[in-house]
Motif scaffolding. Sequence first.
Motif, mmCIF file in Angstrom:
data_model
loop_
_atom_site.group_PDB
_atom_site.id
_atom_site.type_symbol
_atom_site.label_atom_id
_atom_site.label_comp_id
_atom_site.label_asym_id
_atom_site.label_seq_id
_atom_site.Cartn_x
_atom_site.Cartn_y
_atom_site.Cartn_z
ATOM 1 N N SER A 109 0.846 -1.200 0.000
ATOM 2 C CA SER A 109 0.000 0.000 0.000
ATOM 3 C C SER A 109 0.879 1.247 0.000
ATOM 4 N N ILE A 110 0.244 2.396 -0.234
ATOM 5 C CA ILE A 110 0.970 3.660 -0.050
ATOM 6 C C ILE A 110 0.129 4.605 0.791
ATOM 7 N N THR A 111 0.827 5.459 1.512
ATOM 8 C CA THR A 111 0.181 6.585 2.183
ATOM 9 C C THR A 111 0.613 7.829 1.433
ATOM 10 N N THR A 112 -0.368 8.580 0.955
ATOM 11 C CA THR A 112 -0.070 9.689 0.051
ATOM 12 C C THR A 112 -1.003 10.872 0.332
ATOM 13 N N ASN A 113 -0.554 12.055 -0.095
ATOM 14 C CA ASN A 113 -1.472 13.191 0.011
ATOM 15 C C ASN A 113 -2.403 13.243 -1.209
ATOM 16 N N GLY A 114 -2.227 12.335 -2.149
ATOM 17 C CA GLY A 114 -3.180 12.195 -3.257
ATOM 18 C C GLY A 114 -2.890 13.065 -4.455
ATOM 19 N N ILE A 115 -1.917 13.993 -4.337
ATOM 20 C CA ILE A 115 -1.639 14.879 -5.477
ATOM 21 C C ILE A 115 -0.858 14.111 -6.542
ATOM 22 N N GLY A 116 -1.437 14.010 -7.722
ATOM 23 C CA GLY A 116 -0.812 13.220 -8.784
ATOM 24 C C GLY A 116 -1.351 11.806 -8.860
ATOM 25 N N LEU A 117 -2.169 11.432 -7.896
ATOM 26 C CA LEU A 117 -2.697 10.067 -7.891
ATOM 27 C C LEU A 117 -3.655 9.829 -9.054
ATOM 28 N N ALA A 118 -4.332 10.904 -9.479
ATOM 29 C CA ALA A 118 -5.245 10.757 -10.620
ATOM 30 C C ALA A 118 -4.490 10.235 -11.843
ATOM 31 N N ARG A 119 -3.233 10.665 -11.974
ATOM 32 C CA ARG A 119 -2.405 10.233 -13.110
ATOM 33 C C ARG A 119 -1.817 8.840 -12.923
ATOM 34 N N THR A 120 -1.471 8.483 -11.692
ATOM 35 C CA THR A 120 -0.667 7.261 -11.496
ATOM 36 C C THR A 120 -1.422 6.086 -10.899
ATOM 37 N N ALA A 121 -2.661 6.292 -10.465
ATOM 38 C CA ALA A 121 -3.381 5.212 -9.766
ATOM 39 C C ALA A 121 -3.439 3.940 -10.622
ATOM 40 N N GLY A 122 -3.741 4.089 -11.921
ATOM 41 C CA GLY A 122 -3.866 2.915 -12.791
ATOM 42 C C GLY A 122 -2.544 2.166 -12.898
ATOM 43 N N ALA A 123 -1.457 2.925 -13.095
ATOM 44 C CA ALA A 123 -0.137 2.288 -13.226
ATOM 45 C C ALA A 123 0.262 1.604 -11.916
ATOM 46 N N LEU A 124 -0.075 2.227 -10.802
ATOM 47 C CA LEU A 124 0.259 1.620 -9.509
ATOM 48 C C LEU A 124 -0.513 0.317 -9.304
ATOM 49 N N ALA A 125 -1.788 0.342 -9.682
ATOM 50 C CA ALA A 125 -2.601 -0.884 -9.556
ATOM 51 C C ALA A 125 -2.033 -1.972 -10.464
ATOM 52 N N ASP A 126 -1.676 -1.593 -11.692
ATOM 53 C CA ASP A 126 -1.106 -2.569 -12.636
ATOM 54 C C ASP A 126 0.219 -3.146 -12.115
ATOM 55 N N ALA A 127 0.966 -2.320 -11.371
ATOM 56 C CA ALA A 127 2.266 -2.773 -10.857
ATOM 57 C C ALA A 127 2.093 -3.711 -9.655
ATOM 58 N N GLY A 128 0.860 -3.767 -9.116
ATOM 59 C CA GLY A 128 0.628 -4.710 -8.024
ATOM 60 C C GLY A 128 0.312 -4.080 -6.681
ATOM 61 N N LEU A 129 0.104 -2.757 -6.677
ATOM 62 C CA LEU A 129 -0.291 -2.112 -5.410
ATOM 63 C C LEU A 129 -1.686 -2.588 -5.021
ATOM 64 N N ASP A 130 -1.905 -2.831 -3.733
ATOM 65 C CA ASP A 130 -3.224 -3.281 -3.279
ATOM 66 C C ASP A 130 -4.126 -2.122 -2.867
ATOM 67 N N ARG A 131 -3.583 -1.192 -2.093
ATOM 68 C CA ARG A 131 -4.453 -0.183 -1.484
ATOM 69 C C ARG A 131 -3.743 1.148 -1.357
ATOM 70 N N VAL A 132 -4.553 2.192 -1.127
ATOM 71 C CA VAL A 132 -3.981 3.511 -0.804
ATOM 72 C C VAL A 132 -4.647 4.071 0.450
ATOM 73 N N ASN A 133 -3.870 4.841 1.185
ATOM 74 C CA ASN A 133 -4.397 5.699 2.246
ATOM 75 C C ASN A 133 -4.137 7.118 1.785
ATOM 76 N N VAL A 134 -5.171 7.914 1.684
ATOM 77 C CA VAL A 134 -4.993 9.291 1.232
ATOM 78 C C VAL A 134 -5.280 10.233 2.401
ATOM 79 N N SER A 135 -4.392 11.188 2.602
ATOM 80 C CA SER A 135 -4.569 12.118 3.710
ATOM 81 C C SER A 135 -5.405 13.305 3.260
#
Length: 343
Positions: A109-135
Amino acid sequence: MQDACPHPAYPEQMQPLVDRYGRVATDLRVSLTDRCNLRCSYCMPAEGLDWMPTADQLTDDEVVRLITVAIERLGVREVRFTGGEPLVRRGLVDVVGRTRAIDPGVELSITTNGIGLARTAGALADAGLDRVNVSLDTVRPDTFLEITRRDRFNDVVEGLAAAERSGLGPVKVNAVLLRGLNDDQAPELLRWCLDRGYQLRFIEQMPLDAQHGWSREGMVTADEIFAHLDGEFSLTPATEPRGSAPAELFLVDGGPATVGVIASVTRPFCGDCDRVRLTADGQVRNCLFAREESDLRAAMRNGATDAELAERWLAAMAGKAAGHGIDDPTFLQPDRPMSAIGG
Ligand code: SAM
Ligand code: SF4
Protein backbone atom coordinates in the motif's frame (compact mmCIF):
# COMPACT_ATOMS: atom_id res chain seq x y z
CA MET A 1 -0.05 -9.85 20.23
CA GLN A 2 0.14 -11.12 16.71
CA ASP A 3 2.01 -14.37 16.02
CA ALA A 4 4.86 -14.33 13.53
CA CYS A 5 3.31 -14.97 10.17
CA PRO A 6 4.25 -18.40 8.84
CA HIS A 7 6.36 -17.92 5.77
CA PRO A 8 6.50 -21.14 3.79
CA ALA A 9 8.52 -19.68 0.91
CA TYR A 10 11.69 -19.00 2.93
CA PRO A 11 11.72 -21.41 5.90
CA GLU A 12 15.44 -21.87 6.43
CA GLN A 13 16.75 -18.35 6.34
CA MET A 14 13.78 -16.75 8.11
CA GLN A 15 14.34 -15.01 11.43
CA PRO A 16 11.37 -12.91 12.54
CA LEU A 17 11.96 -9.36 13.74
CA VAL A 18 11.25 -9.98 17.42
CA ASP A 19 11.96 -7.40 20.08
CA ARG A 20 12.74 -8.04 23.73
CA TYR A 21 9.05 -7.72 24.66
CA GLY A 22 8.12 -10.49 22.23
CA ARG A 23 6.51 -8.23 19.63
CA VAL A 24 7.11 -9.31 16.05
CA ALA A 25 7.41 -6.70 13.31
CA THR A 26 5.77 -7.85 10.08
CA ASP A 27 4.64 -4.44 8.77
CA LEU A 28 7.38 -2.41 7.08
CA ARG A 29 6.94 1.32 6.37
CA VAL A 30 9.33 2.43 3.65
CA SER A 31 9.93 6.13 3.18
CA LEU A 32 10.86 6.85 -0.42
CA THR A 33 11.63 10.54 -0.02
CA ASP A 34 11.49 13.29 2.59
CA ARG A 35 10.27 15.79 -0.03
CA CYS A 36 6.72 16.96 -0.29
CA ASN A 37 4.55 19.24 -2.42
CA LEU A 38 2.34 20.29 0.52
CA ARG A 39 3.28 22.09 3.73
CA CYS A 40 0.79 20.77 6.26
CA SER A 41 1.14 22.98 9.32
CA TYR A 42 1.24 20.01 11.74
CA CYS A 43 4.06 18.42 9.73
CA MET A 44 6.47 21.04 8.42
CA PRO A 45 7.06 24.79 8.30
CA ALA A 46 5.80 27.00 5.47
CA GLU A 47 9.28 27.29 3.96
CA GLY A 48 9.74 23.50 3.85
CA LEU A 49 12.83 21.73 5.14
CA ASP A 50 16.38 21.11 4.01
CA TRP A 51 15.73 18.09 1.83
CA MET A 52 17.96 15.05 1.97
CA PRO A 53 20.75 15.21 -0.65
CA THR A 54 20.08 12.79 -3.50
CA ALA A 55 23.35 10.95 -2.88
CA ASP A 56 22.16 10.11 0.65
CA GLN A 57 18.91 8.68 -0.61
CA LEU A 58 18.71 4.97 -1.36
CA THR A 59 18.58 4.20 -5.06
CA ASP A 60 15.65 2.17 -6.37
CA ASP A 61 17.89 -0.91 -6.49
CA GLU A 62 18.96 -0.38 -2.88
CA VAL A 63 15.37 0.08 -1.70
CA VAL A 64 14.29 -3.10 -3.46
CA ARG A 65 17.25 -5.01 -2.06
CA LEU A 66 16.42 -4.04 1.53
CA ILE A 67 12.74 -4.85 1.03
CA THR A 68 13.79 -8.24 -0.33
CA VAL A 69 15.86 -8.87 2.80
CA ALA A 70 12.90 -7.84 4.94
CA ILE A 71 10.49 -10.17 3.15
CA GLU A 72 12.68 -13.17 2.47
CA ARG A 73 14.78 -13.19 5.65
CA LEU A 74 12.84 -11.27 8.27
CA GLY A 75 9.24 -12.27 7.76
CA VAL A 76 7.78 -8.93 6.66
CA ARG A 77 4.27 -9.47 5.22
CA GLU A 78 3.12 -5.92 4.62
CA VAL A 79 4.96 -3.08 2.91
CA ARG A 80 3.67 0.48 2.93
CA PHE A 81 5.39 3.18 0.91
CA THR A 82 5.31 6.61 2.43
CA GLY A 83 7.38 9.76 2.85
CA GLY A 84 7.43 12.79 2.59
CA GLU A 85 5.23 12.36 -0.43
CA PRO A 86 5.88 9.00 -2.13
CA LEU A 87 4.21 10.08 -5.39
CA VAL A 88 7.02 12.59 -5.99
CA ARG A 89 9.54 9.72 -6.15
CA ARG A 90 10.13 9.09 -9.82
CA GLY A 91 10.77 5.35 -9.48
CA LEU A 92 7.67 4.63 -7.38
CA VAL A 93 5.76 2.51 -9.92
CA ASP A 94 8.88 0.50 -10.70
CA VAL A 95 9.68 -0.04 -7.00
CA VAL A 96 6.10 -1.20 -6.40
CA GLY A 97 6.31 -3.62 -9.34
CA ARG A 98 9.63 -5.04 -8.21
CA THR A 99 8.36 -5.41 -4.65
CA ARG A 100 5.31 -7.25 -5.93
CA ALA A 101 7.62 -9.60 -7.86
CA ILE A 102 9.42 -10.56 -4.63
CA ASP A 103 6.31 -12.14 -3.21
CA PRO A 104 2.76 -12.05 -4.58
CA GLY A 105 1.34 -12.60 -1.08
CA VAL A 106 2.74 -9.50 0.57
CA GLU A 107 0.25 -6.66 1.07
CA LEU A 108 1.37 -3.46 -0.65
CA SER A 109 0.00 0.00 0.00
CA ILE A 110 0.97 3.66 -0.05
CA THR A 111 0.18 6.58 2.18
CA THR A 112 -0.07 9.69 0.05
CA ASN A 113 -1.47 13.19 0.01
CA GLY A 114 -3.18 12.19 -3.26
CA ILE A 115 -1.64 14.88 -5.48
CA GLY A 116 -0.81 13.22 -8.78
CA LEU A 117 -2.70 10.07 -7.89
CA ALA A 118 -5.24 10.76 -10.62
CA ARG A 119 -2.41 10.23 -13.11
CA THR A 120 -0.67 7.26 -11.50
CA ALA A 121 -3.38 5.21 -9.77
CA GLY A 122 -3.87 2.91 -12.79
CA ALA A 123 -0.14 2.29 -13.23
CA LEU A 124 0.26 1.62 -9.51
CA ALA A 125 -2.60 -0.88 -9.56
CA ASP A 126 -1.11 -2.57 -12.64
CA ALA A 127 2.27 -2.77 -10.86
CA GLY A 128 0.63 -4.71 -8.02
CA LEU A 129 -0.29 -2.11 -5.41
CA ASP A 130 -3.22 -3.28 -3.28
CA ARG A 131 -4.45 -0.18 -1.48
CA VAL A 132 -3.98 3.51 -0.80
CA ASN A 133 -4.40 5.70 2.25
CA VAL A 134 -4.99 9.29 1.23
CA SER A 135 -4.57 12.12 3.71
CA LEU A 136 -7.35 14.70 3.65
CA ASP A 137 -8.17 16.82 6.68
CA THR A 138 -11.09 18.84 5.32
CA VAL A 139 -13.54 18.98 2.43
CA ARG A 140 -13.53 22.78 2.33
CA PRO A 141 -11.04 24.15 -0.23
CA ASP A 142 -10.33 27.25 1.89
CA THR A 143 -9.54 25.19 4.99
CA PHE A 144 -7.42 22.86 2.84
CA LEU A 145 -5.39 25.87 1.69
CA GLU A 146 -5.05 27.08 5.27
CA ILE A 147 -3.80 23.72 6.60
CA THR A 148 -1.62 22.60 3.70
CA ARG A 149 -0.58 26.08 2.45
CA ARG A 150 -1.28 24.90 -1.09
CA ASP A 151 -4.40 25.27 -3.25
CA ARG A 152 -4.59 21.61 -4.31
CA PHE A 153 -7.88 20.38 -2.86
CA ASN A 154 -9.32 19.34 -6.23
CA ASP A 155 -6.20 17.30 -7.10
CA VAL A 156 -6.69 15.24 -3.95
CA VAL A 157 -10.39 14.69 -4.67
CA GLU A 158 -9.55 13.56 -8.21
CA GLY A 159 -6.80 11.31 -6.85
CA LEU A 160 -9.20 9.63 -4.46
CA ALA A 161 -11.71 8.98 -7.23
CA ALA A 162 -9.00 7.55 -9.50
CA ALA A 163 -7.79 5.24 -6.74
CA GLU A 164 -11.31 3.90 -6.26
CA ARG A 165 -11.80 3.43 -10.02
CA SER A 166 -8.44 1.64 -10.32
CA GLY A 167 -9.39 -0.92 -7.69
CA LEU A 168 -7.01 0.39 -5.00
CA GLY A 169 -9.68 -0.04 -2.39
CA PRO A 170 -10.99 -0.01 0.17
CA VAL A 171 -9.75 3.57 -0.07
CA LYS A 172 -8.87 4.93 3.33
CA VAL A 173 -8.75 8.60 4.24
CA ASN A 174 -6.51 9.84 7.07
CA ALA A 175 -7.42 13.08 8.81
CA VAL A 176 -5.75 15.11 11.53
CA LEU A 177 -7.96 17.56 13.41
CA LEU A 178 -6.53 20.88 14.53
CA ARG A 179 -8.15 23.02 17.16
CA GLY A 180 -9.89 26.06 15.73
CA LEU A 181 -9.05 25.08 12.15
CA ASN A 182 -11.00 21.97 11.20
CA ASP A 183 -12.06 20.27 14.43
CA ASP A 184 -15.64 21.44 13.95
CA GLN A 185 -15.61 19.88 10.46
CA ALA A 186 -15.30 16.25 11.60
CA PRO A 187 -18.97 15.37 10.88
CA GLU A 188 -18.96 16.85 7.37
CA LEU A 189 -15.71 15.07 6.53
CA LEU A 190 -17.21 11.78 7.72
CA ARG A 191 -20.41 12.37 5.75
CA TRP A 192 -18.39 13.17 2.62
CA CYS A 193 -16.35 9.95 2.99
CA LEU A 194 -19.43 7.83 3.71
CA ASP A 195 -21.14 9.18 0.58
CA ARG A 196 -18.16 8.02 -1.52
CA GLY A 197 -17.47 4.73 0.24
CA TYR A 198 -14.11 5.86 1.68
CA GLN A 199 -13.07 4.64 5.13
CA LEU A 200 -12.20 7.64 7.27
CA ARG A 201 -9.75 7.44 10.14
CA PHE A 202 -8.96 10.34 12.44
CA ILE A 203 -5.38 10.47 13.73
CA GLU A 204 -4.44 12.26 16.94
CA GLN A 205 -1.76 14.84 16.29
CA MET A 206 1.64 13.65 17.51
CA PRO A 207 4.80 15.51 18.56
CA LEU A 208 6.59 14.83 15.29
CA ASP A 209 6.35 18.17 13.51
CA ALA A 210 9.61 19.72 12.32
CA GLN A 211 8.91 23.01 14.07
CA HIS A 212 8.17 21.39 17.47
CA GLY A 213 4.85 23.19 17.76
CA TRP A 214 2.88 20.27 19.24
CA SER A 215 1.47 20.55 22.73
CA ARG A 216 -0.64 18.14 24.73
CA GLU A 217 -3.15 20.90 25.48
CA GLY A 218 -3.31 21.99 21.86
CA MET A 219 -3.97 18.59 20.32
CA VAL A 220 -7.51 17.37 19.62
CA THR A 221 -7.98 14.16 21.60
CA ALA A 222 -9.91 11.04 20.61
CA ASP A 223 -12.54 11.94 23.23
CA GLU A 224 -13.02 15.33 21.59
CA ILE A 225 -13.28 13.68 18.16
CA PHE A 226 -16.07 11.44 19.47
CA ALA A 227 -17.80 14.46 21.00
CA HIS A 228 -17.69 16.27 17.66
CA LEU A 229 -19.20 13.28 15.82
CA ASP A 230 -21.71 12.45 18.53
CA GLY A 231 -24.34 15.01 17.58
CA GLU A 232 -24.71 13.68 14.04
CA PHE A 233 -23.79 10.01 14.19
CA SER A 234 -24.29 7.10 16.49
CA LEU A 235 -21.00 5.26 16.95
CA THR A 236 -20.75 1.76 18.37
CA PRO A 237 -17.55 -0.25 18.72
CA ALA A 238 -17.08 -2.59 15.75
CA THR A 239 -16.90 -6.17 16.88
CA GLU A 240 -13.70 -7.10 15.07
CA PRO A 241 -10.74 -6.99 17.46
CA ARG A 242 -8.27 -4.17 16.94
CA GLY A 243 -5.21 -6.49 17.16
CA SER A 244 -2.10 -4.71 15.96
CA ALA A 245 -4.14 -2.24 13.87
CA PRO A 246 -3.73 1.23 15.31
CA ALA A 247 -7.27 2.34 14.44
CA GLU A 248 -10.13 1.60 16.82
CA LEU A 249 -13.09 1.04 14.53
CA PHE A 250 -16.66 2.13 15.16
CA LEU A 251 -19.82 1.29 13.25
CA VAL A 252 -21.52 4.43 11.99
CA ASP A 253 -25.28 4.45 12.62
CA GLY A 254 -25.29 0.68 13.07
CA GLY A 255 -22.98 -0.07 10.11
CA PRO A 256 -21.83 -1.51 7.88
CA ALA A 257 -19.80 1.69 7.32
CA THR A 258 -17.11 2.36 9.89
CA VAL A 259 -14.99 5.23 11.12
CA GLY A 260 -11.61 4.77 12.78
CA VAL A 261 -9.82 6.71 15.47
CA ILE A 262 -6.07 6.36 15.86
CA ALA A 263 -5.49 7.60 19.39
CA SER A 264 -1.70 7.28 19.35
CA VAL A 265 -1.30 9.75 22.20
CA THR A 266 -4.24 9.22 24.56
CA ARG A 267 -4.73 5.47 24.01
CA PRO A 268 -1.35 4.16 22.90
CA PHE A 269 -1.19 0.78 21.20
CA CYS A 270 2.55 0.22 21.55
CA GLY A 271 2.03 -3.15 23.28
CA ASP A 272 0.62 -4.55 20.05
CA CYS A 273 2.95 -2.75 17.63
CA ASP A 274 4.03 -4.82 14.61
CA ARG A 275 5.75 -2.03 12.68
CA VAL A 276 9.29 -1.23 11.65
CA ARG A 277 10.47 1.65 9.50
CA LEU A 278 13.08 2.27 6.84
CA THR A 279 13.95 5.89 6.06
CA ALA A 280 14.70 7.18 2.57
CA ASP A 281 18.42 7.23 3.47
CA GLY A 282 18.41 3.62 4.58
CA GLN A 283 18.15 3.88 8.36
CA VAL A 284 16.12 1.30 10.24
CA ARG A 285 13.92 2.82 12.93
CA ASN A 286 12.20 0.45 15.31
CA CYS A 287 9.66 3.11 16.33
CA LEU A 288 8.37 6.47 15.06
CA PHE A 289 9.67 7.93 18.32
CA ALA A 290 13.00 6.08 18.41
CA ARG A 291 16.03 8.23 19.16
CA GLU A 292 18.41 5.76 17.58
CA GLU A 293 18.69 4.39 14.05
CA SER A 294 20.66 1.61 12.43
CA ASP A 295 22.48 2.49 9.23
CA LEU A 296 21.82 -0.14 6.59
CA ARG A 297 22.83 2.15 3.75
CA ALA A 298 26.44 2.44 4.92
CA ALA A 299 26.59 -1.31 5.54
CA MET A 300 25.16 -2.01 2.10
CA ARG A 301 27.47 0.44 0.33
CA ASN A 302 30.42 -1.11 2.20
CA GLY A 303 29.61 -4.49 0.74
CA ALA A 304 27.50 -6.19 3.44
CA THR A 305 25.84 -9.43 2.36
CA ASP A 306 22.09 -9.93 2.65
CA ALA A 307 22.70 -12.12 5.70
CA GLU A 308 24.73 -9.35 7.33
CA LEU A 309 22.05 -6.77 6.56
CA ALA A 310 19.46 -9.05 8.13
CA GLU A 311 21.64 -9.45 11.25
CA ARG A 312 21.91 -5.68 11.62
CA TRP A 313 18.19 -5.30 11.18
CA LEU A 314 17.49 -7.92 13.85
CA ALA A 315 19.87 -6.18 16.27
CA ALA A 316 18.11 -2.85 15.62
CA MET A 317 14.76 -4.39 16.52
CA ALA A 318 16.01 -5.89 19.76
CA GLY A 319 16.39 -2.41 21.22
CA LYS A 320 12.79 -1.32 20.58
CA ALA A 321 11.33 0.50 23.60
CA ALA A 322 8.16 -0.72 25.31
CA GLY A 323 6.29 2.46 24.42
CA HIS A 324 6.62 5.92 22.91
CA GLY A 325 6.80 7.62 26.29
CA ILE A 326 5.08 10.85 25.21
CA ASP A 327 3.65 11.20 28.73
CA ASP A 328 7.02 10.62 30.34
CA PRO A 329 8.50 13.85 31.77
CA THR A 330 11.82 12.92 30.14
CA PHE A 331 10.22 12.52 26.68
CA LEU A 332 12.27 13.99 23.87
CA GLN A 333 10.91 14.41 20.38
CA PRO A 334 13.01 12.51 17.82
CA ASP A 335 15.48 14.55 15.80
CA ARG A 336 13.82 13.63 12.52
CA PRO A 337 10.35 15.01 11.84
CA MET A 338 7.55 12.72 10.65
CA SER A 339 8.14 13.71 7.02
CA ALA A 340 11.73 12.44 7.15
CA ILE A 341 10.90 9.27 9.09
CA GLY A 342 7.94 8.13 7.01
CA GLY A 343 4.50 8.35 8.59
N1 SAM B 1 2.67 12.78 2.44
C1 SAM B 1 1.91 11.60 2.70
C2 SAM B 1 0.61 11.91 3.39
O1 SAM B 1 0.44 13.03 3.84
O2 SAM B 1 -0.23 11.03 3.45
C3 SAM B 1 2.66 10.55 3.49
C4 SAM B 1 3.51 11.02 4.63
S1 SAM B 1 2.64 11.77 5.96
C5 SAM B 1 3.96 12.14 7.06
C6 SAM B 1 1.78 10.36 6.64
C7 SAM B 1 0.65 10.67 7.56
O3 SAM B 1 1.16 11.30 8.71
C8 SAM B 1 -0.41 11.59 7.00
O4 SAM B 1 -1.67 10.99 7.14
C9 SAM B 1 -0.31 12.82 7.85
O5 SAM B 1 -1.55 13.43 8.04
C10 SAM B 1 0.23 12.25 9.13
N2 SAM B 1 0.95 13.21 9.97
C11 SAM B 1 1.90 14.09 9.63
N3 SAM B 1 2.32 14.78 10.70
C12 SAM B 1 1.61 14.32 11.75
C13 SAM B 1 1.58 14.61 13.13
N4 SAM B 1 2.38 15.54 13.67
N5 SAM B 1 0.73 13.92 13.92
C14 SAM B 1 -0.09 12.98 13.40
N6 SAM B 1 -0.11 12.65 12.10
C15 SAM B 1 0.73 13.32 11.29
FE1 SF4 C 1 3.53 16.46 3.10
FE2 SF4 C 1 2.26 14.40 4.19
FE3 SF4 C 1 3.67 16.15 5.71
FE4 SF4 C 1 1.43 16.97 4.57
S1 SF4 C 1 1.60 15.35 6.12
S2 SF4 C 1 3.39 18.10 4.57
S3 SF4 C 1 1.40 15.87 2.70
S4 SF4 C 1 4.49 14.75 4.23
